[in-house]
Design a protein around this motif. Structure first.
Motif, PDB file in Angstrom:
ATOM      1  N   MET A 116       0.670  -1.297   0.071  1.00 32.09           N
ATOM      2  CA  MET A 116      -0.040   0.265   0.043  1.00 32.09           C
ATOM      3  C   MET A 116       0.956   1.243   0.109  1.00 32.09           C
ATOM      4  SD  MET A 116      -3.012  -1.188   2.502  1.00 32.09           S
ATOM      5  CE  MET A 116      -3.359   0.182   2.953  1.00 32.09           C
ATOM      6  N   ALA A 117       1.883   1.112   0.653  1.00 31.83           N
ATOM      7  CA  ALA A 117       2.934   2.132   0.592  1.00 31.83           C
ATOM      8  C   ALA A 117       3.442   2.391  -0.751  1.00 31.83           C
ATOM      9  CB  ALA A 117       3.818   2.169   1.657  1.00 31.83           C
ATOM     10  N   GLU A 118       3.605   1.390  -1.392  1.00 31.30           N
ATOM     11  CA  GLU A 118       4.083   1.675  -2.767  1.00 31.30           C
ATOM     12  C   GLU A 118       3.236   2.242  -3.636  1.00 31.30           C
ATOM     13  OE1 GLU A 118       6.584  -1.379  -4.832  1.00 31.30           O
ATOM     14  OE2 GLU A 118       6.343  -2.610  -3.072  1.00 31.30           O
ATOM     15  N   ILE A 119       2.010   1.890  -3.511  1.00 32.27           N
ATOM     16  CA  ILE A 119       0.983   2.198  -4.381  1.00 32.27           C
ATOM     17  C   ILE A 119       0.755   3.829  -4.076  1.00 32.27           C
ATOM     18  CG2 ILE A 119      -1.553   2.043  -5.089  1.00 32.27           C
ATOM     19  CD1 ILE A 119      -1.078  -0.986  -4.489  1.00 32.27           C
ATOM     20  N   CYS A 120       0.690   4.103  -2.741  1.00 36.62           N
ATOM     21  CA  CYS A 120       0.278   5.563  -2.438  1.00 36.62           C
ATOM     22  C   CYS A 120       1.447   6.436  -3.069  1.00 36.62           C
ATOM     23  CB  CYS A 120       0.178   5.604  -0.945  1.00 36.62           C
ATOM     24  SG  CYS A 120      -1.400   4.768  -0.242  1.00 36.62           S
ATOM     25  N   GLY A 121       2.781   5.910  -2.783  1.00 32.72           N
ATOM     26  CA  GLY A 121       3.850   6.564  -3.260  1.00 32.72           C
ATOM     27  C   GLY A 121       3.859   7.104  -4.659  1.00 32.72           C
ATOM     28  N   ALA A 122       3.494   5.938  -5.330  1.00 30.35           N
ATOM     29  CA  ALA A 122       3.369   6.251  -6.931  1.00 30.35           C
ATOM     30  C   ALA A 122       2.378   7.101  -7.031  1.00 30.35           C
ATOM     31  CB  ALA A 122       3.219   4.782  -7.691  1.00 30.35           C
ATOM     32  N   LEU A 123       1.281   7.141  -6.575  1.00 29.39           N
ATOM     33  CA  LEU A 123      -0.065   7.988  -6.819  1.00 29.39           C
ATOM     34  C   LEU A 123       0.138   9.383  -6.327  1.00 29.39           C
ATOM     35  CD1 LEU A 123      -2.549   5.398  -6.255  1.00 29.39           C
ATOM     36  CD2 LEU A 123      -1.696   5.921  -8.362  1.00 29.39           C
ATOM     37  N   ARG A 124       0.987   9.797  -5.615  1.00 34.43           N
ATOM     38  CA  ARG A 124       1.243  11.152  -5.043  1.00 34.43           C
ATOM     39  C   ARG A 124       1.580  12.119  -6.239  1.00 34.43           C
ATOM     40  NH1 ARG A 124       4.303   9.633   0.097  1.00 34.43           N
ATOM     41  NH2 ARG A 124       5.858   8.575  -1.205  1.00 34.43           N
ATOM     42  N   ASP A 125       2.304  11.706  -7.340  1.00 36.35           N
ATOM     43  CA  ASP A 125       2.463  12.603  -8.723  1.00 36.35           C
ATOM     44  C   ASP A 125       1.301  13.010  -9.339  1.00 36.35           C
ATOM     45  OD1 ASP A 125       3.939  13.933 -10.534  1.00 36.35           O
ATOM     46  OD2 ASP A 125       4.557  11.943 -11.507  1.00 36.35           O
ATOM     47  N   PRO A 126       0.728  14.151  -9.238  1.00 38.53           N
ATOM     48  CA  PRO A 126      -0.300  14.335 -10.174  1.00 38.53           C
ATOM     49  C   PRO A 126      -0.167  14.051 -11.803  1.00 38.53           C
ATOM     50  CG  PRO A 126       0.128  16.237  -8.844  1.00 38.53           C
ATOM     51  CD  PRO A 126       1.377  15.231  -8.756  1.00 38.53           C
ATOM     52  N   GLN A 127       1.080  13.952 -12.118  1.00 40.45           N
ATOM     53  CA  GLN A 127       1.258  13.775 -13.521  1.00 40.45           C
ATOM     54  C   GLN A 127       1.090  12.395 -13.741  1.00 40.45           C
ATOM     55  OE1 GLN A 127       5.100  14.572 -15.202  1.00 40.45           O
ATOM     56  NE2 GLN A 127       4.195  15.545 -16.823  1.00 40.45           N
ATOM     57  N   SER A 128       1.108  11.399 -12.824  1.00 37.77           N
ATOM     58  CA  SER A 128       1.196  10.054 -13.016  1.00 37.77           C
ATOM     59  C   SER A 128      -0.398   9.930 -13.182  1.00 37.77           C
ATOM     60  CB  SER A 128       1.663   9.043 -11.847  1.00 37.77           C
ATOM     61  OG  SER A 128       2.999   9.126 -11.940  1.00 37.77           O
ATOM     62  N   LEU A 129      -1.255  10.490 -12.305  1.00 35.83           N
ATOM     63  CA  LEU A 129      -2.634  10.290 -12.312  1.00 35.83           C
ATOM     64  C   LEU A 129      -3.260  10.687 -13.775  1.00 35.83           C
ATOM     65  CD1 LEU A 129      -3.615  11.571  -8.703  1.00 35.83           C
ATOM     66  CD2 LEU A 129      -3.161   9.235  -9.720  1.00 35.83           C
ATOM     67  N   ARG A 130      -2.858  11.894 -13.890  1.00 33.43           N
ATOM     68  CA  ARG A 130      -3.422  12.549 -15.309  1.00 33.43           C
ATOM     69  C   ARG A 130      -2.973  11.376 -16.515  1.00 33.43           C
ATOM     70  NH1 ARG A 130      -0.839  14.488 -19.250  1.00 33.43           N
ATOM     71  NH2 ARG A 130       1.331  15.010 -18.065  1.00 33.43           N
ATOM     72  N   ARG A 131      -1.545  10.884 -16.565  1.00 36.17           N
ATOM     73  CA  ARG A 131      -1.275  10.066 -17.408  1.00 36.17           C
ATOM     74  C   ARG A 131      -2.127   8.820 -17.418  1.00 36.17           C
ATOM     75  NH1 ARG A 131       4.280   8.563 -17.002  1.00 36.17           N
ATOM     76  NH2 ARG A 131       4.246   7.432 -18.684  1.00 36.17           N
ATOM     77  N   LEU A 132      -2.605   8.135 -16.128  1.00 35.64           N
ATOM     78  CA  LEU A 132      -3.509   6.940 -15.994  1.00 35.64           C
ATOM     79  C   LEU A 132      -4.841   7.312 -16.600  1.00 35.64           C
ATOM     80  CD1 LEU A 132      -2.585   5.510 -12.299  1.00 35.64           C
ATOM     81  CD2 LEU A 132      -2.355   4.301 -14.695  1.00 35.64           C
ATOM     82  N   ARG A 133      -5.248   8.609 -16.281  1.00 32.32           N
ATOM     83  CA  ARG A 133      -6.572   8.724 -16.818  1.00 32.32           C
ATOM     84  C   ARG A 133      -6.727   8.957 -18.359  1.00 32.32           C
ATOM     85  NH1 ARG A 133      -6.669  11.943 -11.678  1.00 32.32           N
ATOM     86  NH2 ARG A 133      -8.411  10.828 -10.385  1.00 32.32           N
ATOM     87  N   GLY A 134      -5.679   9.032 -18.619  1.00 36.45           N
ATOM     88  CA  GLY A 134      -5.381   8.991 -20.271  1.00 36.45           C
ATOM     89  C   GLY A 134      -4.933   8.155 -21.099  1.00 36.45           C
ATOM     90  N   ALA A 135      -4.476   6.617 -20.495  1.00 34.36           N
ATOM     91  CA  ALA A 135      -3.817   5.675 -21.054  1.00 34.36           C
ATOM     92  C   ALA A 135      -5.022   5.079 -21.928  1.00 34.36           C
ATOM     93  CB  ALA A 135      -3.545   4.680 -19.973  1.00 34.36           C
ATOM     94  N   LYS A 136      -4.197   5.049 -23.245  1.00 31.35           N
ATOM     95  CA  LYS A 136      -4.993   4.405 -24.311  1.00 31.35           C
ATOM     96  C   LYS A 136      -5.416   2.578 -24.218  1.00 31.35           C
ATOM     97  CE  LYS A 136      -5.487   8.156 -26.608  1.00 31.35           C
ATOM     98  NZ  LYS A 136      -6.359   8.936 -25.983  1.00 31.35           N
ATOM     99  N   THR A 137      -4.418   2.101 -23.372  1.00 33.95           N
ATOM    100  CA  THR A 137      -4.309   0.621 -23.526  1.00 33.95           C
ATOM    101  C   THR A 137      -3.880   0.023 -22.003  1.00 33.95           C
ATOM    102  OG1 THR A 137      -1.883   0.320 -24.079  1.00 33.95           O
ATOM    103  CG2 THR A 137      -3.681   0.446 -26.039  1.00 33.95           C
ATOM    104  N   PRO A 138      -4.323  -1.109 -21.688  1.00 33.19           N
ATOM    105  CA  PRO A 138      -3.783  -1.710 -20.397  1.00 33.19           C
ATOM    106  C   PRO A 138      -2.491  -1.743 -20.318  1.00 33.19           C
ATOM    107  CG  PRO A 138      -5.666  -3.133 -21.464  1.00 33.19           C
ATOM    108  CD  PRO A 138      -5.190  -2.129 -22.433  1.00 33.19           C
ATOM    109  N   GLU A 139      -1.691  -2.056 -21.529  1.00 30.49           N
ATOM    110  CA  GLU A 139      -0.393  -2.030 -21.574  1.00 30.49           C
ATOM    111  C   GLU A 139       0.183  -0.663 -21.201  1.00 30.49           C
ATOM    112  OE1 GLU A 139      -1.661  -5.208 -24.081  1.00 30.49           O
ATOM    113  OE2 GLU A 139      -2.069  -3.081 -24.246  1.00 30.49           O
ATOM    114  N   ASP A 140      -0.249   0.546 -21.583  1.00 29.51           N
ATOM    115  CA  ASP A 140       0.204   1.793 -21.202  1.00 29.51           C
ATOM    116  C   ASP A 140       0.011   1.992 -19.768  1.00 29.51           C
ATOM    117  OD1 ASP A 140       0.630   2.407 -23.873  1.00 29.51           O
ATOM    118  OD2 ASP A 140      -0.996   3.506 -24.123  1.00 29.51           O
ATOM    119  N   ALA A 141      -1.296   1.552 -19.260  1.00 27.66           N
ATOM    120  CA  ALA A 141      -1.788   1.725 -17.828  1.00 27.66           C
ATOM    121  C   ALA A 141      -0.739   1.044 -16.871  1.00 27.66           C
ATOM    122  CB  ALA A 141      -3.065   1.422 -17.659  1.00 27.66           C
TER     123      ALA A 141
END
Length: 165
Positions: A116-141
């Protein structure tokens, strides 16, 4: 066990269409049942019990429902991006559209906290969230998640190695 060892493109669900938090948890329980060999009803019951303690919404449209299951053979981590955000009882009152599910063997509580700490740490970056919201494929996500986890780990290593002033 690190998220990078557990998470792959097969664990990504893009454009899920649950109409509510309950429907989302039900859908994720069914997906997790197929990966864990445990009944979906058992997983859903454990997730709902955890949600009664308090919402697992992290804010900024992200939730991390998680639970421990006795006799679970191996951890299960899933990522779902929703077509339409759902109310998840978040403190910031933002509806949730990015969801990580973590199921963990009850015998390894420390592993769940670390994941959970790893996941939370990775999600702190707003740019990562923006990129996940725009991912076109499961591979991209999957690639975005794994890169964000690696970047957060690298940032923490650099901060730990930097002497304080």
């Amino acid at each position: 066990m690190a998220i990078t060892e557990l998470f792959s493109v097969d664990d990504v669900i893009l454009d899920a269409v649950p109409g509510s938090k309950a429907a989302l948890l039900d859908q994720l329980s069914v997906e997790a049942a197929g990966r864990s060999g445990r009944p979906a009803s058992e997983i859903l019951e454990a997730l709902l019990a955890r949600e009664k303690i308090g919402s697992t919404a992290l804010g900024r449209g992200v939730a991390l429902p998680h639970t421990e299951l006795p006799d679970l053979a191996a951890p299960v981590v899933l990522f779902a991006r929703l077509q339409r955000a759902v109310d998840f009882d978040a403190r910031d009152e933002e509806p949730v559209d990015l969801v990580f599910l973590a199921l963990w063997p009850a015998s390894n509580r420390k592993g769940l906290l670390s994941a959970m700490a790893e996941i939370c740490g990775a999600l702190r970056d707003p740019q990562s969230l923006r990129r996940l919201r725009g991912a076109k494929t499961p591979e991209d996500a999957a690639q975005i998640v794994l890169q964000a986890v690696a970047q957060d780990e690298e940032d923490r290593d650099c901060n730990d190695a930097t002497p304080g002033f």
